[in-house]
Design an enzyme around this catalytic site. Structure first.
Site, short mmCIF file in Angstrom:
data_model
loop_
_atom_site.label_atom_id
_atom_site.label_comp_id
_atom_site.label_asym_id
_atom_site.label_seq_id
_atom_site.Cartn_x
_atom_site.Cartn_y
_atom_site.Cartn_z
N SER A 22 -36.04 -38.51 27.68
CA SER A 22 -35.06 -38.86 26.65
C SER A 22 -33.64 -38.54 27.09
O SER A 22 -32.70 -39.12 26.57
CB SER A 22 -35.34 -38.08 25.36
N GLU A 52 -33.19 -35.36 19.20
CA GLU A 52 -33.13 -36.61 19.98
C GLU A 52 -31.79 -37.31 19.78
O GLU A 52 -31.16 -37.77 20.73
CB GLU A 52 -34.28 -37.53 19.56
N ASP A 79 -29.02 -38.01 22.77
CA ASP A 79 -28.60 -39.35 23.18
C ASP A 79 -27.08 -39.52 23.09
O ASP A 79 -26.44 -40.04 24.00
CB ASP A 79 -29.29 -40.40 22.30
#
Length: 521
Positions: A436, A243, A247
């Site tokens: 995400s 994650e 990002d």
């Protein structure tokens, strides 16, 4: 303390977690840290939240932060009870404190037990504190304190990403800059902009970051990390590292001119509140905040929902735009209990909720061959907590449980792992999907737009929904009309799968420019 000296804390009730192993009471002599949230000294005007005007950090603190008398009362009450004050923050209306468990249990009329439970990231067993029932507090704090968080430190949120399984022939992988071209992002690099990323686990490796940007031929953005409540950049050893890499790689490659600050906080309701507060109330406001974590509304206490939503309203008043992934488990939002669910904080009316699509585009011409709902996966639906916002009243958000609440998502972008984003983690390049990925892509877009407009934007929905009615394609978007996320099906205009659609960045630049000039009229 006698019952006469206490008051119940509304919205604080905690249900016991199912399927946990109880290990016994928490050591009374151990230290527990907690965050106390206070009321505002004055309510935020609605037009400050929804309008293009923003206030300075100093003006906000003076007008809408905690009243100094309230802060003094909370601090003195806690210290008299035996707690130690760790931090006072009038702007975000918080007091962080620590105390022996025996003191905290007495002050808030609760009992803490140790349990083993499955972590929402990866499913491994983790030991944490748990409490059940409603909290009480000293009667002097009634109506002054709105939340007490952190006594129960169960993991609160999960990540919203998916990895590609195997090597299916119909799969395709894009770099984020390629997607920026497909979605017609305006030509800019996000120069002079600041982007905050909130993470609740994992970490990043600087060698991975350097190699990724070198491979893309893009100058590496300035990246720093900030620890919240003792959390730090923990490296790339756990699943949450995917994650973090996603990002950073997405925002950084789409807006390499922007300064990126990654906040690492514990995965608990206290950690979430403190991380949001730290980013929203930074001394120098961010252009965007990107959050790719969440959990079904029903898994939060009302006090935590309220505290976080109030901070997200603060962001709008300060001119900060918050992007949140809508989830990757369709209309059930990875919740086994009956009925549809939506993910929070995506369901907050003060964030731009981002859903997902499956995208097949020609990488040579950057034209779209086919784009549909990331079927069965993209989060979307109707909130049972938040009322229908005024800017969403004309797009026919469907009713749920006899009422119509806030509909999510607002917008969408590619999210399917089968048409995923190329990132680098643990020395390896790999495709990743999930809302995400879509949320930081949108955050990168608005770093570019803010650079060209020479101003941050704040809450985007009043501009994006302006003049849009049911069944109507919204200006600045390409409508997605095929696919389903379970309960909801895509169609013409806004829907609970892909919202208003996927961006045409250059057109959105002009729409937002006109909104900043003329407002809602």
């Amino acid at each position: 303390m006698s019952d006469a000296a206490t008051a119940a804390l509304p919205g604080s009730a905690r249900a016991a977690l199912a399927g946990v192993e109880t290990l016994g009471p928490v050591d009374p002599a151990a230290t527990v840290e907690f965050t106390v949230v206070l009321r505002r000294r004055a309510e935020l005007p609605a037009d400050l939240i929804t309008g293009p005007r923003a206030v300075s950090v100093q003006e906000f603190t003076q007008q809408y932060g905690a009243d100094p008398a309230d802060l003094e009362l909370v601090v003195s009450t806690l210290e008299s009870a035996g707690a130690t004050i760790l931090e006072q923050h009038p702007g975000s209306r918080r007091v962080r404190a620590s105390a022996p468990v025996s003191v905290a249990q007495k002050v808030f009329a609760t009992e803490l037990v140790r349990v083993n439970a499955a972590h929402p990231v990866g499913g491994a067993q983790i030991e944490h504190r748990m409490r059940t029932g409603e909290l009480s507090m000293p009667a002097a704090l009634e109506n002054v304190v709105t939340a007490v968080l952190g006594l129960d430190d169960r993991p609160q949120v999960g990540i919203h990403l998916r990895t590609m399984q195997g090597h299916p022939t119909e799969s395709v992988v894009y770099t984020p800059p390629q997607l920026a071209e497909v979605y017609h992002f305006p030509q800019a690099g996000g120069s002079q902009q600041r982007a905050a990323i909130l993470e609740f686990g994992g970490g990043y490796d600087e060698a991975d970051i350097a190699a990724y940007f070198a491979e893309l031929g893009i100058e590496q953005p300035e990246i720093t990390s900030v620890g919240v409540d003792g959390a730090v950049n923990a490296g790339t050893t756990d699943d949450a590292a995917l994650e973090v890499a996603l990002d950073i790689d997405v925002i950084g490659s789409v807006a390499p001119g922007a300064e990126i600050v990654v906040y690492f906080a514990p995965n608990s309701d206290q950690g979430f509140v403190d991380a949001v507060a730290a980013a929203v109330h930074a001394d120098v406001p961010y252009t965007v905040i990107s959050i790719s974590w969440g959990m079904a509304e029903e898994r939060w206490t009302p006090q935590a929902l309220g505290a976080i939503d109030a901070l997200l309203a603060d962001a709008a008043a300060l001119g900060v735009t918050v992007f949140v992934s809508s989830g990757d488990d369709g209309s059930r939002t990875n919740d086994s209990t009956p009925g549809p669910h939506v993910s929070f904080p995506a369901s907050s009316p003060h964030v731009l909720a981002v859903g997902g699509t499956t995208l097949y585009a020609d990488l040579h011409t950057r034209t779209v061959d086919e784009e549909s709902v990331w079927s069965g996966h993209t989060g979307g639906g109707v909130s049972t907590v938040f009322e229908l916002p005024v800017w969403q009243k004309e797009v026919a958000v469907p009713p749920r449980a006899g009422r119509t609440g806030r509909g999510i998502p607002d917008v969408a972008a590619d999210a399917d792992a089968m048409t995923g984003y190329l990132i680098r983690v643990r020395g390896t390049e790999m495709p990743i999907g999930g809302t995400s990925a879509a949320a930081p892509l949108w955050a990168g877009l608005f770093c570019r737009i803010a650079e060209l407009l020479l101003t941050p934007v704040g809450l985007l929905q009043p501009a994006l929904y302006k003049g849009v009615t049911a069944g109507q394609a919204a200006p600045g978007f390409r409508d997605i009309t095929e696919g389903t996320n379970g309960l909801y099906r895509a169609g013409a205009g806004w829907d609970a799968c892909t919202g208003l659609g996927v961006p045409h960045g250059e057109e959105l630049l002009e729409i937002v420019r006109q909104y900043l000039i003329y407002g809602a009229d």
